[in-house]
Structures are given as C-alpha cells and as structure tokens.
Design a protein around this motif. Structure first.
Motif, PDB file in Angstrom:
ATOM      1  N   PRO A 172       0.883  -1.130  -0.033  1.00  0.00           N
ATOM      2  CA  PRO A 172      -0.046  -0.109  -0.146  1.00  0.00           C
ATOM      3  C   PRO A 172       0.771   1.112   0.093  1.00  0.00           C
ATOM      4  O   PRO A 172       1.936   1.141   0.491  1.00  0.00           O
ATOM      5  N   ALA A 173       0.368   2.544  -0.460  1.00  0.00           N
ATOM      6  CA  ALA A 173       0.970   3.630  -0.590  1.00  0.00           C
ATOM      7  C   ALA A 173       0.779   4.488   0.831  1.00  0.00           C
ATOM      8  O   ALA A 173       1.535   5.470   0.949  1.00  0.00           O
ATOM      9  N   GLY A 174      -0.364   3.750   1.761  1.00  0.00           N
ATOM     10  CA  GLY A 174      -0.363   4.622   2.998  1.00  0.00           C
ATOM     11  C   GLY A 174      -1.546   3.950   3.823  1.00  0.00           C
ATOM     12  O   GLY A 174      -2.086   2.791   3.412  1.00  0.00           O
ATOM     13  N   LEU A 175      -1.306   4.160   5.073  1.00  0.00           N
ATOM     14  CA  LEU A 175      -2.295   3.684   6.112  1.00  0.00           C
ATOM     15  C   LEU A 175      -2.950   4.934   6.923  1.00  0.00           C
ATOM     16  O   LEU A 175      -2.703   5.916   7.175  1.00  0.00           O
ATOM     17  N   GLN A 232      -4.503   9.605  28.359  1.00  0.00           N
ATOM     18  CA  GLN A 232      -3.230  10.330  28.021  1.00  0.00           C
ATOM     19  C   GLN A 232      -2.710  10.518  26.394  1.00  0.00           C
ATOM     20  O   GLN A 232      -3.213   9.400  25.854  1.00  0.00           O
ATOM     21  N   THR A 233      -2.068  11.132  25.993  1.00  0.00           N
ATOM     22  CA  THR A 233      -1.665  11.237  24.608  1.00  0.00           C
ATOM     23  C   THR A 233      -0.885   9.992  24.261  1.00  0.00           C
ATOM     24  O   THR A 233       0.028   9.727  24.849  1.00  0.00           O
ATOM     25  N   VAL A 234      -1.420   9.449  23.089  1.00  0.00           N
ATOM     26  CA  VAL A 234      -0.741   8.409  22.530  1.00  0.00           C
ATOM     27  C   VAL A 234      -0.373   8.716  20.909  1.00  0.00           C
ATOM     28  O   VAL A 234      -1.189   8.959  20.013  1.00  0.00           O
ATOM     29  N   PRO A 235       0.973   8.721  20.730  1.00  0.00           N
ATOM     30  CA  PRO A 235       1.487   8.926  19.416  1.00  0.00           C
ATOM     31  C   PRO A 235       1.432   7.990  18.681  1.00  0.00           C
ATOM     32  O   PRO A 235       2.123   7.172  17.878  1.00  0.00           O
ATOM     33  N   LEU A 236      -0.305   7.610  18.062  1.00  0.00           N
ATOM     34  CA  LEU A 236      -0.354   6.591  17.480  1.00  0.00           C
ATOM     35  C   LEU A 236       0.192   6.480  15.860  1.00  0.00           C
ATOM     36  O   LEU A 236       0.601   5.329  15.555  1.00  0.00           O
ATOM     37  N   ALA A 237       0.082   7.725  15.316  1.00  0.00           N
ATOM     38  CA  ALA A 237       0.793   7.528  13.915  1.00  0.00           C
ATOM     39  C   ALA A 237       2.179   7.345  13.912  1.00  0.00           C
ATOM     40  O   ALA A 237       2.761   6.512  12.998  1.00  0.00           O
ATOM     41  N   ALA A 238       3.017   7.836  14.806  1.00  0.00           N
ATOM     42  CA  ALA A 238       4.595   7.374  14.796  1.00  0.00           C
ATOM     43  C   ALA A 238       4.558   6.036  15.143  1.00  0.00           C
ATOM     44  O   ALA A 238       5.555   5.320  14.525  1.00  0.00           O
ATOM     45  N   TRP A 239       3.968   5.454  16.218  1.00  0.00           N
ATOM     46  CA  TRP A 239       4.054   3.921  16.424  1.00  0.00           C
ATOM     47  C   TRP A 239       3.716   3.120  15.478  1.00  0.00           C
ATOM     48  O   TRP A 239       4.317   2.108  15.031  1.00  0.00           O
ATOM     49  N   PRO A 277       3.587   5.338   5.538  1.00  0.00           N
ATOM     50  CA  PRO A 277       3.241   6.666   5.861  1.00  0.00           C
ATOM     51  C   PRO A 277       1.728   6.318   6.724  1.00  0.00           C
ATOM     52  O   PRO A 277       0.969   5.754   5.969  1.00  0.00           O
ATOM     53  N   THR A 278       1.603   7.031   7.752  1.00  0.00           N
ATOM     54  CA  THR A 278       0.541   6.738   8.428  1.00  0.00           C
ATOM     55  C   THR A 278      -0.097   8.132   9.092  1.00  0.00           C
ATOM     56  O   THR A 278       0.449   8.700   9.553  1.00  0.00           O
ATOM     57  N   ILE A 334      -5.458   8.756   1.585  1.00  0.00           N
ATOM     58  CA  ILE A 334      -5.285   9.096   0.049  1.00  0.00           C
ATOM     59  C   ILE A 334      -5.091  10.703   0.395  1.00  0.00           C
ATOM     60  O   ILE A 334      -4.279  11.369  -0.426  1.00  0.00           O
ATOM     61  N   GLN A 335      -5.733  11.404   1.108  1.00  0.00           N
ATOM     62  CA  GLN A 335      -5.447  12.914   1.285  1.00  0.00           C
ATOM     63  C   GLN A 335      -4.248  13.069   1.620  1.00  0.00           C
ATOM     64  O   GLN A 335      -3.471  14.199   0.950  1.00  0.00           O
ATOM     65  N   ALA A 336      -3.554  12.548   2.467  1.00  0.00           N
ATOM     66  CA  ALA A 336      -2.174  12.579   2.998  1.00  0.00           C
ATOM     67  C   ALA A 336      -1.355  12.462   1.873  1.00  0.00           C
ATOM     68  O   ALA A 336      -0.193  13.179   1.596  1.00  0.00           O
TER      69      ALA A 336
END
Length: 390
Positions: free
Chosen positions: A145-148, A172-179, A187-188, A379-381
């Motif tokens: 895939p090109a992205g998630l 609490q804040t979870v950096p979900l995209a980075a993880w 790319p997430t 897709i937008q990203a």
C-alpha cells in the motif's frame, strides 16, 4: 513515444508535484474524468497553461487520457483526463472498543477488500499489534500500500496523536501515527473517525462537489464532521465537530454530568436505559426499535423523543454552518426511520424560516464504510501532504 508509466508500469509520484500541478491532479482525482476545457474552467487556467501543467502528468502516467464523444468548436475530439485508480492501494482501519475493521481501497477510495478481527485488548500496545497484523495480512495478499489511515473515536491532534479515546480508556496522549509508522513502515495518518468518514463522503461520496457538508453520527456516542468552504473543520485542538454535549430537551444526565445534552438523549445507551427503566428490565437497542415499531408505549416515546432531539440538533448545526447537505449515520440511525416525522417536524421548528430547507440524507453505513473513511484520509495525505485536511 511511450510514457514513463508505460515503460515502468508505475504511475507518477504525487510527492514531487509543485503547487500548480498538485491542484490540477487533485481536481481530476476528486471530480474526474474531466475534459480539458472543463478542467481549465474549474481552475481558472488558460488552455496553454493547462497544457503546460498536464503534459508532464500524462507523460509520467499520473494522469491518463480517456475516450470521449465530446468535441471542441473546431470539431476535434476532446479527450477527458483522469487518474488511474488502480495505480495505488491504501489501507484504512476503523478502531472500535471491540474490533478492527480494515479495508484495502484504490486511489478513489473504492473498497477492494474487507477484513474484520476482534481487538485483543484496548491498551495502545494491543491496538498497535492488532493493526500491524492486519496490515501485514493485507500487504501479503494485495500488494504494497501507499499509505495507512486510522479512524478512531476520540480527540486527535494534527492527524498524528490521539489525545483522548474514551471507548478505549485512553486518557493520555498516544503518538499512534508514529508508533504505527515504525511498526508498518508505511506513511500513517490518524483522524477522528467521524471526521474521516466525512472526508470520504466529501471527496468520493454523497458530498462530492459540494462546498459545505455536515455528517452527524449517533450510536454509542454523538459525533459531527463539518466541511466549510471545501475544507474539513478540525479545530485548533483537534476537537472540531464536538457536539456530544450540546444542550437538548430532556432530563437524563450523561456520564460527564451534563443534564439534557446530546449524549444524554441520543446515544443508544441513553435510549436503552430510558426504556429499560420503564419496563423494569434490560433491553438492547435493536429490541427497543422492534418494540417501538410494534407500538410499545415506552419504546415508542423514547424513540420519538430521540427523533425530535436529533432534529433540533441538526437544525442547530445547520444554522451555524448552512450546509449543502446533512448526512445522518451511525449504528443508532435505525431510530430515524421510526421517528422520521418527529425529526422532520423538529427540523422545521428549529431552522431559520427565512432560509432554505435543510437537505438531509440518511445513510446506515456499516463499519467498513468508516474504515473507507480512514483510507480516504490516507489518500488525502498522499496527494496533499499529511497535515493538509481538505
């Protein structure tokens, strides 16, 4: 002369486009296929400027020329421009408190594959592992895939960090995209699930071509996605569209202690609690709807009250936004069919009598459509950059 795409089998790279080329390519993605004259009119370009911008996009394979019966004033055929939807794959995942709903889509968010798995746990580690496993399965079966994209019920900041997800117990804040980027090497982007669904409807669904759109969801919670001037409203802190505690008629109290707010009146839990108290036993939401259809007084009253409250909420939002269209959806939207008369009456009561009628479309979307919304955000990203909601 063969194009780069014909020689390599791969369409051009969206990430290398300059601003003008990006405008052209995105316009074709969202609204194509488009004849060149129509594309030039939409973007305010001269024929020469459009040719200069589109030639490298066609040569690279990012845009393709189709067949058409449309002719110019000189009698020559005008070939419409389009993207190749099959040139990219995207994975979208909707996370609930109990399961993952994942899809693979093409570049126009058409669902190619669906996948559902139970969520083994609600902690961030368990969610990351479950999403990673789902991506690995889809990657192995359907290509790279090109992205998630991830859709999650809660507050999301800058399409990266989940600052609150009450259905998962995240405070609490979870950096979900980075993880997830680290775990999948894709790319997430992460977005509030209602806003993600709104993106899909705005770009590729019932809201395609509209400048303003509202999506209201009812079920376990009450959510809202808003598009104004062709752009998604995210808010300064990721809370754009938070309508769960808007005041409505009613005496019930929500979990946050607000009496008569949207969540206290419209959620499936609020409705089943009201009917269960009247009947002296526990009931499910589906049972409430069945009882209401059968004419059971407590169930009919609760559903009618919810329909009226929803109509007032929609009228309130529409008065602020003035949308072209309001879409009602969510796992609780079955009540609308039963209480449509009450909803319509409340819409008329609550709207500006000097304004136009509020156009409402009821869509009982399954969770796979919400996962498609997450893919639409990916897709937008991919075509605009990760921090550019539109």
């Amino acid at each position: 002369m063969s194009s780069v795409a014909e020689e390599t089998g791969v369409a051009g790279d969206w990430t290398t486009l300059d601003g003008s080329q990006q405008r052209v390519a995105v316009e074709v993605l969202r609204h194509g296929p488009l004849p060149r004259a129509e594309l030039a009119r939409r973007l305010g370009l001269s024929p020469g400027s459009l040719t200069r911008l589109t030639r490298p996009l066609v040569d690279s394979g990012l845009l393709v020329e189709g067949t058409s019966d449309v002719h110019t004033r000189t009698g020559r055929p005008s070939l419409p421009l389009d993207v190749r939807p099959s040139s990219r794959r995207f994975v979208g995942v909707k996370i609930t408190g109990d399961a993952l709903f994942a899809v693979v889509t093409d570049l126009r968010a058409a669902v190619l594959v669906e996948h559902e798995v139970p969520l083994p746990g609600r902690g961030p580690d368990a969610v990351v592992d479950a999403v990673t496993d789902a991506v690995a399965r889809m990657r192995g079966e359907h290509g790279e895939p090109a992205g998630l994209g991830i859709g999650i019920g809660g507050r999301v900041s800058e399409r990266r960090d989940v600052t609150k997800a009450q259905f998962l117990g995240w405070q609490q804040t979870v950096p979900l995209a980075a993880w997830l980027h680290s775990a999948t090497d894709l790319p997430t982007v992460v977005e509030n699930d209602v806003r993600a669904l709104t993106v899909a409807e705005h770009w590729f669904g019932a809201g395609r071509g509209l400048q303003s759109l509202v999506v209201v969801t009812i079920g376990v919670g009450v959510g809202c996605g808003i598009v104004v001037h062709d752009r998604l409203v995210e808010g300064a802190h990721g809370a754009g569209g938070s309508v769960g505690h808007r005041p409505l008629p009613g005496w019930a109290m929500c979990a946050q202690g607000h009496r008569g707010c949207a969540e206290a009146v419209l959620t499936s839990g609020a409705i089943t609690t009201a009917v269960g108290q009247a009947l002296g036993r526990s009931v499910t939401y589906d049972e409430v709807l069945e009882l209401a259809v059968a004419g059971q007084p407590a169930a009919r009253r609760a559903v009618a009250d919810a329909g009226r409250a929803l109509g007032l909420l929609v009228a309130d939002i529409a008065g602020l936004v003035d949308p072209d269209l309001v879409i009602l959806t969510g796992e609780g939207v079955g009540a609308v069919d039963i209480a449509r008369a009450e909803l319509d009456a409340a819409l008329e009561e609550g709207r500006d009598p000097a304004g136009p009628p509020i156009r409402v479309d009821v869509q009982p979307f399954p969770f796979t459509e919400w996962a498609r919304g997450a893919a639409a955000v990916a897709i937008q990203a991919h075509v605009l950059g990760p921090a550019a909601p539109a």
